[in-house]
Design a protein around this motif. Structure first.
Motif, short mmCIF file in Angstrom:
data_model
loop_
_atom_site.label_atom_id
_atom_site.label_comp_id
_atom_site.label_asym_id
_atom_site.label_seq_id
_atom_site.Cartn_x
_atom_site.Cartn_y
_atom_site.Cartn_z
N ALA A 224 0.96 -1.16 0.06
CA ALA A 224 0.06 -0.03 -0.14
C ALA A 224 0.80 1.28 0.10
O ALA A 224 0.68 2.17 -0.65
N ASP A 225 1.86 1.33 0.86
CA ASP A 225 2.57 2.30 0.87
C ASP A 225 3.51 2.79 -0.55
O ASP A 225 3.53 3.86 -0.77
N THR A 226 3.70 1.60 -1.20
CA THR A 226 4.31 1.71 -2.57
C THR A 226 3.31 2.20 -3.64
O THR A 226 3.62 3.20 -4.41
N LEU A 227 2.03 1.65 -3.61
CA LEU A 227 1.29 1.89 -4.73
C LEU A 227 0.39 3.26 -4.36
O LEU A 227 -0.11 4.00 -5.46
N TYR A 228 0.05 3.47 -3.10
CA TYR A 228 -0.57 4.53 -2.75
C TYR A 228 -0.31 5.10 -1.30
O TYR A 228 -0.84 4.89 -0.47
N PRO A 229 0.77 5.98 -1.33
CA PRO A 229 1.38 6.49 0.07
C PRO A 229 0.24 7.26 0.55
O PRO A 229 -0.60 7.50 0.23
N PRO A 230 0.60 7.41 2.08
CA PRO A 230 -0.43 7.95 2.96
C PRO A 230 -1.15 9.59 2.49
O PRO A 230 -0.20 10.06 2.09
N LEU A 249 -5.32 0.98 -0.65
CA LEU A 249 -5.33 -0.12 -1.69
C LEU A 249 -6.64 0.00 -2.47
O LEU A 249 -6.73 -0.02 -3.71
N TRP A 250 -7.59 0.50 -1.69
CA TRP A 250 -8.98 0.56 -2.43
C TRP A 250 -8.88 1.84 -3.19
O TRP A 250 -9.33 1.52 -4.59
N ALA A 251 -8.44 2.70 -2.91
CA ALA A 251 -8.29 4.03 -3.57
C ALA A 251 -7.36 3.99 -4.74
O ALA A 251 -7.53 4.25 -5.82
N PHE A 252 -6.16 3.15 -4.59
CA PHE A 252 -5.29 2.66 -5.73
C PHE A 252 -6.19 1.89 -7.01
O PHE A 252 -6.08 2.29 -8.16
N MET A 253 -6.87 1.02 -6.54
CA MET A 253 -7.62 0.18 -7.33
C MET A 253 -8.71 0.78 -8.02
O MET A 253 -8.97 0.79 -9.26
N LEU A 319 7.18 -1.06 -9.88
CA LEU A 319 7.12 -0.54 -8.49
C LEU A 319 8.56 -0.34 -7.98
O LEU A 319 8.80 0.86 -7.39
N GLU A 320 9.81 -0.69 -8.72
CA GLU A 320 11.04 -0.47 -8.33
C GLU A 320 11.46 0.87 -8.61
O GLU A 320 12.02 1.76 -7.99
N LYS A 321 10.95 1.66 -9.78
CA LYS A 321 11.37 2.74 -10.24
C LYS A 321 10.69 4.00 -9.31
O LYS A 321 11.26 4.82 -9.01
N LYS A 322 9.22 3.49 -8.93
CA LYS A 322 8.68 4.40 -7.86
C LYS A 322 9.28 4.28 -6.60
O LYS A 322 9.42 5.47 -6.15
N ARG A 323 9.86 3.10 -5.92
CA ARG A 323 10.48 3.09 -4.74
C ARG A 323 11.67 3.55 -5.04
O ARG A 323 12.18 4.50 -3.97
N GLY A 324 12.58 3.14 -6.02
CA GLY A 324 13.86 3.88 -6.16
C GLY A 324 14.79 3.30 -5.21
O GLY A 324 14.76 3.43 -4.17
#
Length: 385
Positions: A224-230, A249-253, A319-324
Motif C-alpha cells: 500500500a505504501d508503494t502503490l498509494y502513499p498515505p 489499496l481501495w483508492a489505488f484500485m 514499482l522499483e522505479k517508484k520506490r527507487g
C-alpha cells in the motif's frame, strides 16, 4: 517455489561461492549472501549460524560466556550449553568443539563479527606485522579459513537443495509462480517477503505460522505504501492515513483498474484479507497464540497471493522505479551487498557522500578502493550518472 525464485536464490548462492573462490573475495560478503539465501529458504539453522559469524546474534553474549567458561575450566559449561540449546541453538551446528577451539583465544577475534576479523587480518598483512598486541595474524587466518569452509559447505548444501528439489505443480503453484515472477521483476524485496511467508506455512511450528501472518500484514502495508502513499484526504468517507493501508489499496484500485468487475473482485480479496489479518493481529496482541492454526496461516498467505494476482494482472507497473534504489540513502550493508564491496570501501563511500553530498561516476572514481567493476555495478543498480 517458482522457476524465477529458484534462479534468484541459486544466483545468490553462486555469488557466495564465487566470493569464496576468488583470490580477491571477502568472507564477510560470502556469509551475508548465504544469510540472504537462507532467509528466503527459511533455513533457520543456517540463518542463526550466519548471524553468529556476523556478530549480529542475540546469543553472542552467552556464547562469549561459554568461551570464558571453557577457558577457565569452570563447572557451569553444561549449564550454559543447555541454556543456548533451550533458546534454539544446536551445539553440533552453531557452536561445535572445533568452532570453540578456533574462537577460544582473543588472538583469533573470538565472537567478534567476521567483518572485523577480516579487517584486522588484512591490516596486519598490509603492515607486515605478526600481531597488533591482541590479535595474531596466524590465528585470524585460521578463523577466516574455518568460517570460509563452513560457508562453502552450507552454500553447496543449499545449492543442491534448490537445484535438485522438484515437486509436481498444483493450480496454486502456477498462480504463485506467476505472482512471484512479476514481483521479482518489479520489487524483489516485496517478493522475498511473500516467498518467506509461504515457506513458513510449511513448518510444523506454531511460531512460524504466527510469523507468516505477521509477514503478510507487513507485506500488504508496504504494498500500500508503494502503490498509494498515505494522504490527508478522504475518498467516499474512507481515510487514507498511515494506518489505513486497506483503504489506500481501495483508492489505488479505483484509480487504476478500469473494469468494474475486476475492481470489485480485487476489492473483495483486499477486504477479506484485511479483516482477517486485523482479527489475528488483535489475538496475537492479547497473547492468544494457541488459537492460531496452520489453516488460518495458510488462508492468509493464499488470500495474499490472490489479492496480488488481482492487482498485478491488470496493471503494468514498475514499482522499483517508484520506490527507487538510491545510492545517496543506501545503508552500509546495502552498499556492501549490492556493490559486492568490502566494509572498508563501503565506509569510504558513506564518508565521501556525507562530506560532499554527491556520488556521481566522477565522485566514485576518487574514492579509494572503488574500481571500474564497482562503478559499472553502481550504474546498473543505482543508476549513478
Amino acid at each position: 517455489m517458482s522457476n524465477k525464485s529458484i534462479k534468484e536464490v541459486e544466483k545468490i548462492i553462486l555469488e557466495s561461492l564465487n566470493e569464496l573462490e576468488s583470490p580477491k573475495g571477502f568472507v564477510e560478503i560470502a556469509v551475508r549472501k548465504l544469510l540472504r539465501a537462507a532467509k528466503i529458504l527459511n533455513e533457520k539453522e543456517i540463518v542463526d549460524w550466519c548471524d553468529i559469524q556476523l556478530g549480529n546474534s542475540e546469543h553472542i553474549h552467552e556464547l562469549k560466556k561459554l568461551l570464558r567458561a571453557f577457558r577457565e575450566e569452570k563447572s557451569n559449561v553444561e549449564k550454559i550449553i543447555q541454556s543456548l540449546e533451550e533458546k534454539g541453538l544446536n551445539m553440533d551446528k552453531h557452536f561445535p568443539i572445533e568452532d570453540l577451539e578456533i574462537k577460544i583465544n582473543d588472538s583469533s577475534g573470538g565472537y567478534k563479527g567476521i567483518g572485523f576479523i577480516e579487517e584486522r587480518y588484512n591490516d596486519l598483512v598490509r603492515l607486515k606485522n605478526g600481531n597488533d598486541g591482541t590479535h595474531y595474524k596466524n590465528e585470524l587466518s585460521k578463523h577466516l579459513k574455518y568460517v570460509a569452509n563452513k560457508t562453502y559447505e552450507f552454500s553447496t548444501t543449499l545449492h543442491s537443495k534448490v537445484v535438485l528439489t522438484e515437486a509436481p505443480k498444483t493450480s496454486f503453484d502456477v498462480l504463485k509462480e506467476a505472482v512471484d515472477d512479476k514481483l521479482l521483476d518489479i520489487n524483489p524485496e516485496l517478493a522475498e517477503k511473500l516467498m518467506v511467508a509461504f515457506k513458513r506455512i510449511s513448518s510444523e511450528s506454531n511460531e512460524e505460522w504466527s510469523q507468516a501472518l505477521t509477514t503478510c500484514r507487513r507485506f500488504i502495508e508496504e504494498l500500500a505504501d508503494t502503490l498509494y502513499p498515505p494522504s490527508p484526504k478522504e475518498i467516499n468517507g474512507r481515510k487514507l492515513g498511515v494506518t489505513q493501508y486497506i483503504n489506500r489499496l481501495w483508492a489505488f484500485m479505483d484509480e487504476n483498474i478500469a473494469s468494474s468487475t475486476n475492481k470489485e473482485l480485487a476489492k473483495a480479496h483486499v477486504d477479506i484479507l484485511g479483516a482477517y489479518l486485523q482479527k489475528i493481529h488483535k489475538q496475537t496482541n492479547k497473547g492468544v497464540h494457541s488459537a492460531l492454526t496452520r489453516t488460518e496461516a495458510v488462508k492468509s498467505v493464499f488470500h495474499t497471493y490472490l489479492m496480488v494476482a488481482d492487482i498485478l494482472e491488470y496493471l503494468e507497473l514498475d514499482l522499483e522505479k517508484k520506490r527507487g534504489l538510491d545510492i545517496m540513502t543506501a545503508t552500509l550493508d546495502e552498499l556492501q551487498s549490492f556493490l559486492n564491496i568490502s566494509k572498508n570501501v563501503a565506509k569510504e563511500i558513506v564518508k565521501y557522500r556525507a562530506i560532499n553530498n554527491s556520488l556521481t561516476i566522477k565522485d566514485l572514481k576518487e574514492i579509494k578502493g572503488v574500481g571500474d567493476k564497482t562503478i559499472k555495478t553502481a550504474i546498473e543498480v543505482y543508476g549513478v550518472l
